[in-house]
Design a protein around this motif. Structure first.
Motif, short mmCIF file in Angstrom:
data_model
loop_
_atom_site.label_atom_id
_atom_site.label_comp_id
_atom_site.label_asym_id
_atom_site.label_seq_id
_atom_site.Cartn_x
_atom_site.Cartn_y
_atom_site.Cartn_z
N ILE A 100 0.86 -1.19 0.00
CA ILE A 100 0.00 0.00 0.00
C ILE A 100 0.89 1.24 0.00
N VAL A 101 0.71 2.09 -1.00
CA VAL A 101 1.58 3.27 -1.14
C VAL A 101 0.81 4.57 -0.94
N ALA A 102 -0.47 4.48 -0.62
CA ALA A 102 -1.27 5.68 -0.32
C ALA A 102 -2.34 5.28 0.67
N ALA A 103 -2.66 6.19 1.58
CA ALA A 103 -3.60 5.88 2.65
C ALA A 103 -5.00 5.58 2.14
N ASN A 104 -5.31 6.01 0.92
CA ASN A 104 -6.64 5.73 0.37
C ASN A 104 -6.72 4.35 -0.29
N GLY A 105 -5.66 3.53 -0.14
CA GLY A 105 -5.73 2.15 -0.59
C GLY A 105 -5.14 1.86 -1.95
N VAL A 106 -4.23 2.69 -2.44
CA VAL A 106 -3.55 2.40 -3.70
C VAL A 106 -2.45 1.37 -3.42
N VAL A 107 -2.44 0.29 -4.20
CA VAL A 107 -1.52 -0.83 -3.98
C VAL A 107 -0.68 -1.06 -5.24
N VAL A 108 0.60 -1.33 -5.05
CA VAL A 108 1.48 -1.73 -6.15
C VAL A 108 1.79 -3.21 -5.99
N THR A 109 1.72 -3.95 -7.09
CA THR A 109 2.07 -5.36 -7.09
C THR A 109 2.64 -5.72 -8.45
N ASN A 110 2.89 -7.01 -8.69
CA ASN A 110 3.38 -7.46 -9.99
C ASN A 110 2.22 -7.74 -10.94
N TYR A 111 2.47 -7.49 -12.20
CA TYR A 111 1.47 -7.81 -13.23
C TYR A 111 1.14 -9.29 -13.21
N HIS A 112 2.17 -10.15 -13.06
CA HIS A 112 1.90 -11.59 -13.16
C HIS A 112 1.11 -12.12 -11.97
N VAL A 113 1.00 -11.34 -10.90
CA VAL A 113 0.20 -11.76 -9.75
C VAL A 113 -1.29 -11.65 -10.06
N ILE A 114 -1.69 -10.62 -10.81
CA ILE A 114 -3.12 -10.36 -11.05
C ILE A 114 -3.49 -10.56 -12.52
N GLU A 115 -2.59 -11.09 -13.32
CA GLU A 115 -2.84 -11.27 -14.74
C GLU A 115 -4.10 -12.11 -14.97
N ALA A 116 -5.00 -11.60 -15.81
CA ALA A 116 -6.24 -12.30 -16.20
C ALA A 116 -7.14 -12.63 -15.02
N ALA A 117 -7.02 -11.88 -13.93
CA ALA A 117 -7.83 -12.17 -12.74
C ALA A 117 -9.26 -11.69 -12.95
N SER A 118 -10.22 -12.51 -12.52
CA SER A 118 -11.63 -12.13 -12.57
C SER A 118 -12.09 -11.53 -11.25
N GLY A 119 -11.30 -11.70 -10.21
CA GLY A 119 -11.61 -11.13 -8.91
C GLY A 119 -10.35 -11.04 -8.08
N ILE A 120 -10.22 -9.96 -7.30
CA ILE A 120 -9.01 -9.75 -6.49
C ILE A 120 -9.42 -9.41 -5.06
N LEU A 121 -8.82 -10.11 -4.10
CA LEU A 121 -9.00 -9.80 -2.69
C LEU A 121 -7.65 -9.43 -2.10
N VAL A 122 -7.67 -8.42 -1.22
CA VAL A 122 -6.46 -7.96 -0.55
C VAL A 122 -6.64 -8.14 0.95
N ALA A 123 -5.70 -8.88 1.58
CA ALA A 123 -5.77 -9.12 3.02
C ALA A 123 -4.65 -8.37 3.71
N ALA A 144 1.59 -3.62 -11.64
CA ALA A 144 0.16 -3.31 -11.67
C ALA A 144 -0.16 -2.43 -10.48
N VAL A 145 -1.13 -1.54 -10.67
CA VAL A 145 -1.59 -0.65 -9.60
C VAL A 145 -3.05 -0.97 -9.32
N LEU A 146 -3.37 -1.25 -8.06
CA LEU A 146 -4.72 -1.61 -7.65
C LEU A 146 -5.31 -0.53 -6.75
N GLN A 147 -6.63 -0.55 -6.66
CA GLN A 147 -7.35 0.33 -5.73
C GLN A 147 -8.18 -0.53 -4.80
N ILE A 148 -7.87 -0.49 -3.51
CA ILE A 148 -8.64 -1.23 -2.51
C ILE A 148 -9.97 -0.51 -2.27
N GLU A 149 -11.05 -1.28 -2.24
CA GLU A 149 -12.37 -0.72 -1.94
C GLU A 149 -12.57 -0.80 -0.44
#
Length: 470
Positions: A100-123, A144-149
């Protein structure tokens, strides 16, 4: 002299006696000098809450039903009863890490971790689980850059550090979720920076560390001693599948550029300098009379591009960008990719034995000419090839050299005329019989003359090749 020696001996004895008879202070009354702390616990406590586990669910489509029986009701009954579900879509889950690189839930990860994902959960380490969506992903950088809901909740985050300041020997820690065991911390040093020979991603510009990085650590944090994020752990080099002291992380300066654009809602478009280059090898250095083997040789300059406007020429050897040495095209592309469009970089180059500094204003790559994707017609000697005009923007998209013009081969049918001629996917056709080929239209007008051979010049993986049609 004897009396003097005796007097000195008596004096020394008295001094020793006085020392022995002096009162002794209890040891507990004298606090020991504090030893410098060697524990990394404070650093881990500060940064670990921002390193998360990522669970990505992927749907594996099975096309057997539509391929053979068009998904008929009979086939579905046969599949679900007699074959116990054979042929149904399958779900696979991948496990990785993120930061997590921003308090509003912006996450950096690898592309190959979420490649072709139909759903993503962050714990989170505290046990909270949130869904997340992809803001931007890029296979070329494996980021890849994600946004936590998270419903507006403030989340723990890590600030970006300057990965360009790292030096071999600096201490770092790696935090991630190896083998699904839960959050794990390893420590080590930076073994090398600007490592470009490791073939993961297109830019091949990595921080190498001996901190243990194992499967599941992908997307985790590489953290400097000041508590800032300096890398995204991405890969290991191993003959056994486990850590052997060769871990690689994507520099934080590359990740920062992606995050800055993603949070502004911008599509991922890297800045453009408008040249192509190749590594300086001993033969080239001797031929050009260069002073050393450092730098990259400019082989082409895109007319009207930033490099052309700044006065760069084929034959120039770029030694550094903003004082950072560049020794191969990957390092050159990395330095450009970590800058913002509209910014100015200073190139140090050698030309005709003299050294110069030239300022180049980076631009967004133009999308002209239009791609005009087409299959070569049956009357063409290149029949069976699907091609497109190569614009600088399209070149960046597919990872081709954006400093040249031509027509890129997107697909070749096996056995067709283009295949027998030797064309392969990714080839860039530059000219035919000395006539420049810049667009698909140029290629469509090409016709063979009976009893006359034709020579096609193309570029493949940085090398110039010639194909001859007899």
């Amino acid at each position: 002299m004897q009396f003097r020696s005796i007097a000195m001996a008596i004096g020394m004895t008295a001094l020793i006696g006085a020392t022995l008879l002096a009162p002794v202070t209890a040891a507990e009354d004298v606090p020991p000098a504090p030893l410098p702390s060697q524990s990394l616990a404070p650093l881990v406590e500060k940064t670990a809450p921002s390193v998360v586990n990522i669970f990505a669910q992927k749907v594996i489509r099975n096309r057997s039903a539509t391929r053979y029986l068009d998904g008929s009701a009979f086939w579905r009954l046969f599949r679900d009863t007699l074959l116990f579900g054979y042929g149904q879509d399958r779900f696979e889950s991948s496990l990785g890490s993120g930061v997590i690189v921003a308090a509003n839930g912006v996450v950096v990860t690898n592309y190959h971790v979420i490649e072709a994902a139909s759903g993503i959960l962050v714990a989170l380490p505290g046990g909270q689980v949130y869904s997340a969506r992809v803001l931007v992903s890029d296979q070329r950088t494996d980021l890849a850059v994600l946004q936590i809901e998270a419903g507006g909740a403030a989340l723990p985050s890590i600030a970006f550090g300057d990965s360009d300041r790292l030096k071999a020997g600096d201490r770092v820690i790696a935090i991630g979720n190896p083998f699904g065991l839960g959050q794990t911390v390893t420590s080590g040093i930076v073994s090398a920076t600007a490592r470009t020979s490791f073939g993961v991603g297109d830019f091949r510009f990595f921080i190498q560390t001996d901190a243990a990085i194992n499967p599941g650590n992908s997307g985790g944090a590489l953290i400097a001693m000041d508590g800032t994020l300096v890398g995204i752990n991405t890969a290991i080099f191993s003959t056994s599948g486990g850590s052997q002291g060769l871990g690689f992380a994507i520099p934080s300066n590359m990740a920062r550029v992606m995050v800055d654009g993603a949070v502004k809602g911008q599509t991922l478009v890297r800045p453009w300098i408008g040249l192509s280059s190749r590594t300086v090898v001993p033969q080239i250095a001797e031929l050009l009379g260069l002073s050393s083997l450092h730098g990259v040789l400019v082989t082409d300059v895109f007319k009207g591009g930033p490099a052309d406007s700044a006065g760069l020429q084929p034959g120039d050897v770029i030694l550094a960008i903003d004082e950072f040495p560049v020794d191969d095209p990957q390092a050159l592309r990395y330095r450009i990719a970590t800058r913002a469009a509209g910014s100015t970089v200073q190139l140090t180059l050698e030309r005709d034995g003299e050294f110069h500094k030239i300022a180049v204003s980076l631009q967004l790559p133009p999308n002209e000419p239009a791609r005009n994707e087409s299959w070569m017609p049956n009357l063409s000697p290149l029949r069976g090839a699907r091609v497109a005009s190569l614009s600088p923007a399209f070149a960046d998209e597919i990872g081709a050299d954006s400093g040249i013009s031509g027509v890129v081969v997107l697909e070749v049918r096996i056995g067709a005329g283009a295949y027998r001629l030797g064309l392969r996917e990714g080839d860039i056709i530059r000219d035919i019989d000395g006539r420049p080929v810049r667009t698909v239209d140029d290629l469509l007008t090409f016709r063979t003359t009976p009893f006359k051979s034709s020579r096609i010049t193309l570029e493949r993986a940085g090398s110039v090749l010639t194909a001859t049609r007899n």
